[in-house]
Design a protein around this motif. Structure first.
Motif, PDB file in Angstrom:
ATOM      1  N   LEU A 266       7.316  14.361 -16.492  1.00 26.14           N
ATOM      2  CA  LEU A 266       7.548  12.911 -16.423  1.00 26.14           C
ATOM      3  C   LEU A 266       7.173  12.549 -17.805  1.00 26.14           C
ATOM      4  N   MET A 267       6.775  13.446 -17.944  1.00 21.62           N
ATOM      5  CA  MET A 267       6.309  12.661 -19.389  1.00 21.62           C
ATOM      6  C   MET A 267       7.959  12.459 -20.147  1.00 21.62           C
ATOM      7  N   HIS A 268       8.550  13.307 -20.379  1.00 22.53           N
ATOM      8  CA  HIS A 268      10.223  13.221 -20.979  1.00 22.53           C
ATOM      9  C   HIS A 268      10.839  11.856 -20.307  1.00 22.53           C
TER      10      HIS A 268
ATOM     11  N   LEU B 112       0.756   8.932 -12.240  1.00 25.48           N
ATOM     12  CA  LEU B 112       0.413  10.395 -11.634  1.00 25.48           C
ATOM     13  C   LEU B 112      -0.160   9.885 -10.591  1.00 25.48           C
ATOM     14  N   PHE B 113      -0.178   9.985  -9.592  1.00 27.03           N
ATOM     15  CA  PHE B 113      -1.150   9.835  -8.569  1.00 27.03           C
ATOM     16  C   PHE B 113      -1.450  11.271  -7.514  1.00 27.03           C
ATOM     17  N   VAL B 114      -2.485  10.950  -6.941  1.00 26.77           N
ATOM     18  CA  VAL B 114      -2.894  12.904  -6.783  1.00 26.77           C
ATOM     19  C   VAL B 114      -3.982  12.279  -5.467  1.00 26.77           C
TER      20      VAL B 114
ATOM     21  N   HIS C 197       1.011   7.265 -18.076  1.00 22.40           N
ATOM     22  CA  HIS C 197       2.249   7.761 -19.007  1.00 22.40           C
ATOM     23  C   HIS C 197       3.265   6.532 -19.379  1.00 22.40           C
ATOM     24  N   PRO C 198       2.548   6.435 -20.786  1.00 28.05           N
ATOM     25  CA  PRO C 198       3.441   5.378 -21.667  1.00 28.05           C
ATOM     26  C   PRO C 198       4.545   5.315 -21.207  1.00 28.05           C
TER      27      PRO C 198
ATOM     28  N   ARG D 236      -0.760   8.379 -25.706  1.00 31.08           N
ATOM     29  CA  ARG D 236      -0.041   9.183 -25.851  1.00 31.08           C
ATOM     30  C   ARG D 236      -0.785   9.095 -24.062  1.00 31.08           C
ATOM     31  N   ALA D 237       0.610   9.769 -23.089  1.00 32.55           N
ATOM     32  CA  ALA D 237       0.434  10.356 -21.823  1.00 32.55           C
ATOM     33  C   ALA D 237      -1.215  10.970 -21.560  1.00 32.55           C
ATOM     34  N   ARG D 238      -2.341  10.403 -20.670  1.00 37.00           N
ATOM     35  CA  ARG D 238      -3.494  10.409 -20.807  1.00 37.00           C
ATOM     36  C   ARG D 238      -4.101  11.029 -19.182  1.00 37.00           C
ATOM     37  N   ARG D 239      -5.304  11.266 -19.510  1.00 35.90           N
ATOM     38  CA  ARG D 239      -6.198  11.657 -18.124  1.00 35.90           C
ATOM     39  C   ARG D 239      -6.221  10.101 -18.308  1.00 35.90           C
TER      40      ARG D 239
END
Length: 262
Positions: A81-83, A208-210, A224-225, A237-240
């Protein structure tokens, strides 16, 4: 556990804050949020009519909830997903509006949003390898007898009837409503949401949902930007997400019916 790929505005967005209040739950923390005071609606009415979307939170579904394929894991999904998101660019919906979505109320683009349609298709194609095949029970829950031929084909190819040519970008605000309830909720919803729709909606990340357990509320796992890291502001950045209780200042056109929402 199941995962889903969605769009949801960041916590700092006023639209996200007012939606969390309307639905009674933060999609980031999963915690309850106090319902707003809107027109003549009681808290119990709002709670009743938002019970279904409350479980999913404020979001636009892109890839519906799926179990991971046996040969994959969460780390691989996150890395992919980040890529994927670094190769995409942010999109802008010039104008969103309140509209009927079948027998629900929700937010949709004022005109068809083709760029989002294409992004959604790319997500489905890129991440289908992470999706475990649907079980017979999961297929039956979609009520396949009511699906059109293209929707039925999508269900068996992609695990979701409402993808590809059947996809419609929308953020749902209510469950199914009677005609009387549709009329009763329209004015309060316009009062609450239309002031937040004056500005364009920027789709600049995927979330991303869980879902930890079957039928459990879904929440944001990580955001994820879109775009190359080198082109983003520092720290983006990709972040929680870390939760801040949103401050909500309660305020307060109809489109052709979309396919029955998931």
């Amino acid at each position: 556990m199941r995962y889903a790929i969605c769009f949801t505005p960041p916590m700092s967005d006023p639209l996200s804050a007012v939606a969390a209040s309307w639905l009674g739950r933060s999609v980031y923390s999963g915690e309850a949020v106090e319902f707003p005071s809107v027109g003549a609606l009681s808290v119990s009415e709002i709670a009743f009519h938002t019970a279904v979307p409350r479980r999913f939170g404020f979001h636009a579904m892109i890839m519906a909830p799926f179990r991971l394929a046996p040969e994959t894991d969460e780390g691989q999904l996150l890395k992919a997903l980040m890529h994927f998101t670094t190769a995409e660019t942010p999109l802008t919906v010039e104008r969103m509006e309140l509209a009927r979505i079948s027998q629900c109320w929700g937010l949709v683009p004022h005109v068809p949003f083709h760029a989002m349609h294409l992004l959604a298709a790319r997500v489905i194609e890129a991440f289908d390898r992470f999706r475990a095949p649907l079980s017979e029970e999961e297929i039956e829950r979609t009520d396949p007898d009511r699906l059109t031929a293209p929707q039925f084909s999508n269900l068996h190819r992609w695990g979701d009837p409402f993808v590809m040519d059947e996809y419609r970008f929308h953020l749902k605000l209510t469950g199914l409503l009677s005609a009387a309830a549709e009329r009763r909720l329209e004015t309060p919803l316009r009062e609450l949401f239309e002031p937040r729709l004056a500005e364009p909606l920027v789709v600049d990340s995927l979330a991303l949902f869980v879902e930890q357990d079957a039928r459990a509320p879904m929440r944001v796992h990580s955001q994820h930007p879109l775009g190359k890291i080198s082109a983003r502001p520092r720290g983006d950045r990709a972040r929680r997400p870390t939760e801040r209780r949103p401050k909500v200042d309660p305020l307060p056109r109809t489109v052709a019916p979309l396919p029955t929402p998931r």
